[in-house]
Scaffold this motif. Structure first.
Motif, PDB file in Angstrom:
ATOM      1  N   THR A  87      -9.414   7.166  -3.549  1.00 52.31           N
ATOM      2  CA  THR A  87      -8.965   8.662  -3.526  1.00 52.31           C
ATOM      3  C   THR A  87     -10.392   9.661  -3.333  1.00 52.31           C
ATOM      4  OG1 THR A  87      -7.795  10.349  -4.627  1.00 52.31           O
ATOM      5  CG2 THR A  87      -9.035   8.820  -6.025  1.00 52.31           C
ATOM      6  N   SER A 124       0.581   5.406   0.144  1.00 51.67           N
ATOM      7  CA  SER A 124      -0.425   6.454   0.084  1.00 51.67           C
ATOM      8  C   SER A 124       0.257   7.903   0.278  1.00 51.67           C
ATOM      9  CB  SER A 124      -1.314   6.226   1.354  1.00 51.67           C
ATOM     10  OG  SER A 124      -0.577   6.213   2.632  1.00 51.67           O
ATOM     11  N   SER A 148      -3.312   0.216  -3.686  1.00 48.59           N
ATOM     12  CA  SER A 148      -3.024  -0.970  -3.004  1.00 48.59           C
ATOM     13  C   SER A 148      -2.692  -1.919  -3.835  1.00 48.59           C
ATOM     14  CB  SER A 148      -4.292  -1.100  -1.961  1.00 48.59           C
ATOM     15  OG  SER A 148      -4.309  -0.215  -1.070  1.00 48.59           O
ATOM     16  N   GLU A 197       0.990  -1.147   0.050  1.00 51.28           N
ATOM     17  CA  GLU A 197      -0.071   0.036   0.040  1.00 51.28           C
ATOM     18  C   GLU A 197       0.942   1.187  -0.062  1.00 51.28           C
ATOM     19  OE1 GLU A 197      -3.759   0.213   2.438  1.00 51.28           O
ATOM     20  OE2 GLU A 197      -2.443   1.512   3.658  1.00 51.28           O
ATOM     21  N   THR A 254      -4.651   6.438  -1.981  1.00 50.11           N
ATOM     22  CA  THR A 254      -3.865   5.199  -1.749  1.00 50.11           C
ATOM     23  C   THR A 254      -4.132   4.170  -2.993  1.00 50.11           C
ATOM     24  OG1 THR A 254      -4.523   5.732   0.605  1.00 50.11           O
ATOM     25  CG2 THR A 254      -4.020   3.217  -0.096  1.00 50.11           C
TER      26      THR A 254
END
Length: 656
Positions: free
Chosen positions: A500, A452, A509, A450, A507
């Protein structure tokens, strides 16, 4: 019974016996003279007429059809309301009787009576005929009631809101609303009769347009259809299709059909269609990118190969070495670019092994920090107890690098944070359905990477295009960027999700399938092929620069080299050389005769021919893989002279 209002009321109330046609018996009436016309009119009336005293006693009656009576005709006169009628009906009659005699105002009411085993409905109109007496006119409305019940049954069976009302401007005064209104919107029909109710429950975004369109259509006298949203009692948004018939005076009748499910299906179909278009677009771009990268790799092979040959031939202290090294360095950077293009197209070279994701990210931490500005706070939150992932660690590192640089760019030079975290997670089908890439991945255990940032975030429109090649919200693009991530994610059977919103950062992932076991050990091996190679090699490639490089490179390591410009020429030269060829270096993509077709022809001549396949792609198509099965080895373009000679040396050694 007093039947002559045009004449003065008689002063004498002495009763007489009098036969009335159709009465079915005798009625006690006041002294009134009836002419033949009056008797004809009375006999033709379908209504029942009763004189009822203040105490509820029947003083007289007239019935064209005695079967309409609740009791035999001879029992009625002198009997009371409570004696002849069921208690609920009797009480209602007495209440209205007392009110009529008290204030003189007419009364209307409806009631039901069981007559000869059948429920009959009657409508009564009660007027004061004397200070202590009423004249009650009773009409059988059973047929009308049965029609009303039939209509109500039909309306109840319609899975829609049936309504009638009068439209005035942008307001509707409802006269009737079926009970389905409660089931569909949660409001009982009674609420609809409140002024402005319908308008108040229309969705804010639809209200003005719907009311205006409805008012205009009614003003023109045109039937119309509307689709709009209403807010149900529980807050749900319900889509209605309103089919409206317009009558004179602004009266309308309509049918409101719940089309919420259809709207959801339409939206899902649009989403799937857009997803298909996007997939086709990405596939087309991938094919284009892969083709460009393939051709570019051919050029890079010639550049890198010849530069490596120069370095081999230049003395260590030659003033020209630095220039050649600069060429080699630039070519390496170009190679990295082609790898990104191939990654986007899904044809990037994969060096599959089992590895620890957190360890792979730790290895590039210094590079991540030097690649971002001092205003960016880079945080690593890496789980040290992750299951292994099977894939190419260098490509995973490329994913992390691209995502970190994207996050840093999102800060737009302002102080902010980019965070990289790894975790083991469980993915089910519902979560996979939210993936922007890899929505069809299987449920199971995954390693999530992840990345961010605390930037401005993206709108839904920007997020939908974030993975397109060369798309950017910045004044100038920075290359493939996130699009390269897409190819790597797909080639690893992984999934990618973007979260988002404006003002909330973004973010990204990435979910890699988790494996079992320990990471593979990596042993670095320096390519130092021997300079005294022995053997006859046949190089088949359609690129002149590659043929020249391959001949010079392999000859410099001691091999005898024969070249051919295409597959057909290669087969002919292989046949002329008999069984002398020790190894064929074969390009996959060629005109005239493709690599797989050439290989098939070579195997007809010599079933045991040894072939080293070279290509700008990391692997061929499924058909090509099947055709190339059993080849001695594979070498990804671009490559140096040392890499080519080392691969040839290894294959010839395995033959021995």
């Amino acid at each position: 019974m007093y039947l002559a209002p045009a004449r003065p009321r008689p002063t004498s109330h002495e009763s007489v016996k009098m036969d009335l046609p159709g009465s079915g018996g005798l009625s006690t009436l006041p002294r009134v003279t009836l002419d033949a016309d009056a008797e004809t009119i009375l006999s033709a009336l379908p209504d029942l007429l009763f004189r009822i005293g203040r105490d509820g006693t029947f003083r007289g009656f007239c019935a064209a059809d005695p079967s309409d009576l609740v009791a035999p005709p001879e029992r009625i006169v002198g009997a009371t309301v409570r004696e002849l009628l069921p208690p609920p009906v009797a009480e209602r009659v007495m209440e209205n009787l007392e009110a009529v005699i008290a204030d003189g105002a007419d009364r209307h009411f409806v009631y039901a009576l069981p007559i000869r085993g059948e429920e009959r409905w009657f409508e009564a109109r009660m007027v004061r005929s004397r200070p202590d007496e009423s004249l009650t006119i009773v009409r059988d409305v059973s047929a009308l009631k049965h029609e009303e019940r039939r209509f109500a049954t039909l309306v109840a069976a319609v899975d829609a809101i049936v309504w009638e009302g009068r439209v005035e401007g942008d307001l509707v005064e409802f006269h009737f609303v079926s009970d389905r209104a409660d089931a569909i919107l949660g409001f009982p029909a009674a609420r609809w009769y409140e002024p402005g109710f319908w308008r108040s429950r229309i969705h804010d975004e639809d209200r003005d347009a719907v009311c205006a369109e409805c008012a205009e259509a009614v003003a023109r006298g045109e039937d119309h259809r509307l689709e709009y949203r209403m807010i149900a009692a529980d807050g749900r948004v319900v889509w209605l299709r309103d089919i409206v018939r317009v009558f004179s005076g602004g009266v309308c009748r309509g049918l409101m059909i719940d089309v919420t499910e259809r709207k959801a299906l339409d939206a899902e179909r649009r989403r799937i269609r857009e997803q298909l278009v996007s997939s086709q677009k990405l596939e087309s771009l991938g094919l284009l990118a892969g083709g460009i990268a393939h051709d570019f790799n051919n050029l890079l092979t010639a550049i890198i190969g010849n530069a490596s040959l120069l370095l081999l031939r230049l003395a260590a202290d030659s003033p020209h070495r630095r220039l050649v090294e600069e060429i080699d360095l630039a070519a390496d950077r170009a190679t990295a670019l082609t790898r990104q293009i191939l990654a986007y197209s899904g044809k990037g070279a994969l060096e599959l092994r089992r590895f620890d994701v957190s360890a792979a990210i730790r290895d590039i931490e210094p590079l991540l920090r030097t690649s971002t500005s001092s205003a960016v706070s880079l945080e690593l939150d890496l789980d040290e107890n992750l299951p292994i992932v099977e894939g190419d660690p260098s490509q995973l590192q490329q994913v992390v690098m691209n995502l970190v640089l994207n996050g840093a760019d999102a800060l737009e030079g302002r102080p902010g944070r980019v965070r990289v975290a790894t975790r083991e997670v469980a993915v089910d089908t519902s979560l996979a359905g939210t993936f922007d890439v890899g929505a069809n991945v299987r449920a199971g255990r995954y390693v999530r990477v992840e990345v961010s940032d605390t930037g401005r975030g993206m709108s839904a429109e920007c997020a939908a295009r974030a993975l397109d090649p060369f798309f950017t919200t910045k004044p100038a693009g920075r290359g493939l960027g996130l699009a390269a991530v897409v190819g790597i994610v797909r080639s690893h059977g992984a999934g990618l999700r973007i979260e988002t919103a404006p003002g909330r950062g973004a973010t990204f992932s990435v979910f890699f399938p988790a494996g079992a076991g320990a990471p593979d050990e990596v042993h670095a091996r320096e390519e130092r092929p021997a300079r005294d190679g022995r053997g006859l090699l046949l190089v088949i490639d359609d690129e002149p620069a590659l043929r020249t490089f391959a001949r010079e490179a392999l000859a410099s390591f001691g091999y005898e080299v024969v070249v051919a410009p295409d597959g057909r020429a290669g087969v002919e030269r292989f046949a002329r050389l008999g069984g002398r060829v020790d190894l064929v270096v074969l390009d996959v993509t060629m005109p005239v005769m493709s690599g797989p077709e050439c290989l098939a022809a070579l195997r007809v001549i010599d079933p045991h021919v040894r072939v080293l396949v070279v290509s700008g792609y990391d692997e061929a198509t499924a058909e090509e893989r099947a055709a190339l099965e059993g080849c001695a080895g594979f070498l990804q373009k671009p490559f140096s002279a040392q890499a080519l000679a080392a691969k040839v040396e290894a294959l010839l050694a395995s033959k021995a």
